[in-house]
Design an enzyme around this catalytic site. Structure first.
Site, mmCIF file in Angstrom:
data_model
loop_
_atom_site.group_PDB
_atom_site.id
_atom_site.type_symbol
_atom_site.label_atom_id
_atom_site.label_comp_id
_atom_site.label_asym_id
_atom_site.label_seq_id
_atom_site.Cartn_x
_atom_site.Cartn_y
_atom_site.Cartn_z
ATOM 1 N N ARG A 35 -10.169 5.347 8.627
ATOM 2 C CA ARG A 35 -9.098 5.019 7.662
ATOM 3 C C ARG A 35 -8.092 4.196 8.440
ATOM 4 O O ARG A 35 -7.571 4.653 9.448
ATOM 5 C CB ARG A 35 -8.466 6.293 7.103
ATOM 6 C CG ARG A 35 -9.336 7.006 6.089
ATOM 7 C CD ARG A 35 -9.049 8.485 5.906
ATOM 8 N NE ARG A 35 -7.679 8.903 5.964
ATOM 9 C CZ ARG A 35 -6.881 9.059 4.886
ATOM 10 N NH1 ARG A 35 -7.345 8.763 3.704
ATOM 11 N NH2 ARG A 35 -5.647 9.471 5.011
ATOM 12 N N TYR A 63 0.841 -1.208 0.000
ATOM 13 C CA TYR A 63 0.000 0.000 0.000
ATOM 14 C C TYR A 63 0.876 1.259 0.000
ATOM 15 O O TYR A 63 0.664 2.171 -0.799
ATOM 16 C CB TYR A 63 -0.948 0.047 1.209
ATOM 17 C CG TYR A 63 -1.782 1.309 1.210
ATOM 18 C CD1 TYR A 63 -1.451 2.385 2.026
ATOM 19 C CD2 TYR A 63 -2.855 1.452 0.334
ATOM 20 C CE1 TYR A 63 -2.175 3.573 1.972
ATOM 21 C CE2 TYR A 63 -3.586 2.637 0.280
ATOM 22 C CZ TYR A 63 -3.237 3.687 1.101
ATOM 23 O OH TYR A 63 -3.943 4.872 1.034
ATOM 24 N N PHE A 66 15.532 19.244 -1.686
ATOM 25 C CA PHE A 66 14.141 18.816 -1.907
ATOM 26 C C PHE A 66 13.921 17.400 -1.395
ATOM 27 O O PHE A 66 12.878 17.075 -0.831
ATOM 28 C CB PHE A 66 13.804 18.898 -3.400
ATOM 29 C CG PHE A 66 12.514 18.229 -3.793
ATOM 30 C CD1 PHE A 66 12.520 17.024 -4.460
ATOM 31 C CD2 PHE A 66 11.299 18.802 -3.471
ATOM 32 C CE1 PHE A 66 11.339 16.387 -4.795
ATOM 33 C CE2 PHE A 66 10.113 18.172 -3.807
ATOM 34 C CZ PHE A 66 10.129 16.965 -4.468
ATOM 35 N N ARG A 110 2.057 8.821 12.713
ATOM 36 C CA ARG A 110 1.692 10.094 13.359
ATOM 37 C C ARG A 110 0.184 10.356 13.294
ATOM 38 O O ARG A 110 -0.415 10.880 14.227
ATOM 39 C CB ARG A 110 2.448 11.246 12.656
ATOM 40 C CG ARG A 110 2.191 12.626 13.218
ATOM 41 C CD ARG A 110 2.500 13.728 12.209
ATOM 42 N NE ARG A 110 1.667 13.619 11.033
ATOM 43 C CZ ARG A 110 2.001 14.188 9.861
ATOM 44 N NH1 ARG A 110 3.139 14.847 9.735
ATOM 45 N NH2 ARG A 110 1.196 14.062 8.818
#
Ligand code: D61
Ligand code: MG
Length: 413
Positions: free
Chosen positions: A225, A168, A285, A212
């Site tokens: 969820r 997933y 980034f 988290r």
């Protein structure tokens, strides 16, 4: 009082916070004039707190491609995350979403607040997408197709095993890593990174998020969820939602520590991926979100607050991470320090203590073997406020008082 209180406790957060504030302001000034690009960059700053600034510092050509890549996938994710959409409506949209990106007349109303605006004005994202180079369009469409298919599979499938969990996370974040590596390569600024390393970059970030956001996700209306794998939580409770109840606190924290220990397995691959990057803007980034993730894992480890509310790194520390992650020694340094923080919380009675300790030691060994740890000052581990920053702070206060006194005087004269 949150940030102000934190600044009192961490006076050396001020300067990085001021720099962050200025960077956000500058980003707002750099909004392109064309209405569709202006919409895209405005939305990027609204829907992505953590990625907008690091995307903004990329060079123009790549920045536009990554901005659109983000908005296309965020729109796809908005369909996936909207638990009020019936499955028979949601699955076909997830499967066909990649083709809708080319179609400026396609719209599907869903999501809330800024996410809803993104969906309602999605034709502006399509317009910008169609202006990107063919190489970028191909990479974005390919990843969108695979992510949509993966999300559709898990709409009707529970995350049972740790393999399901990795699968997933591959669909919703590993594929983002693969797509970004393709965009970096297409821009000519980086070599093509190995897929397994690109995938690990995504899994480390997504797992930190899933850990988290446990409480926010389980309390989602109208339907919970659930991404924590049954193979892990079933060792501690009978139902995933049982972790949030007071009476299960000890078992909940043990389960949390098990989840964090699992996420640490991806750190080594992330070091290999980041240390191979050549372009400084692409380096920042990629590195900054990873440092934020190890910081979030260290914060969540052995922390019952994960089951009481959302645990977040303080804004001042986030500002420091953004300001001080510029080269590989900064990454090793931050991972080393946050590992120290996590290690100091390992309680030997925790069922996974040995495994957690060995994974933390492995991460710290890699950081030490880099041989660059000694040439730096830690900004994470603070043994009490260091005096020069307190001096700066006091100086600041005094200057403010003098300034207000002088301006008060001038106005009376
Ligand atoms: C280098 C730099 C950035 C990377 C990377 C490598 C590898 C992977 C990623 C960023 C993606 C990390 C995702 C972690 C945050 N999780 C989510 O946003 C979840 O949604 C996942 C599906 C949509 C992915 C959107 C995305 C995110 C970051 C990007 C990007 C696309 C494109 C370019 C750059 C960064 C999470 O969503 C939370 C939410 O709805 O706010 C979820 O629904 O599980
Ligand atoms: Mg999602």
């Amino acid at each position: 009082m949150g940030t102000l209180g934190a600044v009192f406790r961490h006076p050396d957060d001020i300067y990085p916070l001021l720099k962050l504030k200025r960077a956000v302001k500058n980003a707002a000034k750099q909004i392109p004039p064309e209405p569709h690009w202006a919409f895209c960059y405005t939305m990027l700053h609204k829907v992505s707190r953590s990625f907008a600034l690091v995307i903004q510092q990329l060079d123009t050509d790549l920045r536009n491609a990554v901005c659109i890549f983000y908005l296309v996938l965020r729109a796809l994710d908005t369909v996936e995350d909207d638990t009020s959409i019936p499955t028979e409506v949601k699955v076909p949209i997830l499967l066909a979403f990649h083709s809708h990106v080319y179609d400026r007349d396609w719209h599907f109303a869903c999501g809330t607040k800024d996410y809803k605006v993104l969906m309602d004005q999605f034709h502006l994202v399509s317009t910008a997408f169609l202006e990107l180079g063919k190489g970028y369009q191909k990479a974005i469409e390919d990843i969108t197709q695979k992510m949509g298919a993966g999300m559709a599979k898990f709409i009707c499938k529970e995350v049972e095993t740790i393999d399901d969990y990795d699968e997933y996370c591959h669909y919703v974040a590993g594929l983002v890593g693969l797509g970004l590596s393709k965009l970096f390569y297409a821009s000519g600024k980086e070599d093509m990174a190995p897929e397994d390393l690109s995938n690990s970059m995504g899994l480390f970030l997504q797992k930190a998020n899933i850990i988290r956001d446990y409480l926010e996700d389980i309390n989602e209306i109208p339907k919970s969820r659930m991404f924590w794998p049954r193979e892990i939580w079933s060792k501690y409770v009978n139902k995933l939602e049982d972790l949030k109840y007071e009476e299960n606190s000890v078992k909940a924290v043990e389960c949390l520590n098990d989840m964090v220990t699992n996420a640490l397995t991806h750190a080594e691959d992330c070091f290999k991926y980041i240390s191979a990057l050549k372009n400084p803007a692409i380096f920042r980034f990629c590195a900054i979100p990873q440092v934020m993730a190890i910081g979030t894992l260290a914060l969540c480890y052995n922390n019952i607050e994960v089951f009481r509310g959302v645990v977040k790194m303080r804004r001042g520390l986030t500002a420091k991470v953004i300001d001080r992650t510029n080269k590989m020694s900064d990454v090793y340094g931050a991972f080393y320090d946050f590992s120290c923080m996590l290690k100091s919380k390992i309680n030997k009675n925790d069922p996974n203590a040995t495994k957690t300790l060995s994974r933390i030691n492995a991460i710290q060994k890699t950081c030490m073997d880099s041989g660059v740890l000694n040439r730096r000052k830690s900004y994470i581990i603070q043994n009490g406020p260091n005096y020069n920053s307190t001096m700066i702070f006091l100086l600041f206060i005094i200057l403010a008082i003098i300034f207000s006194y002088l301006s008060a005087n001038r106005s009376t004269n």
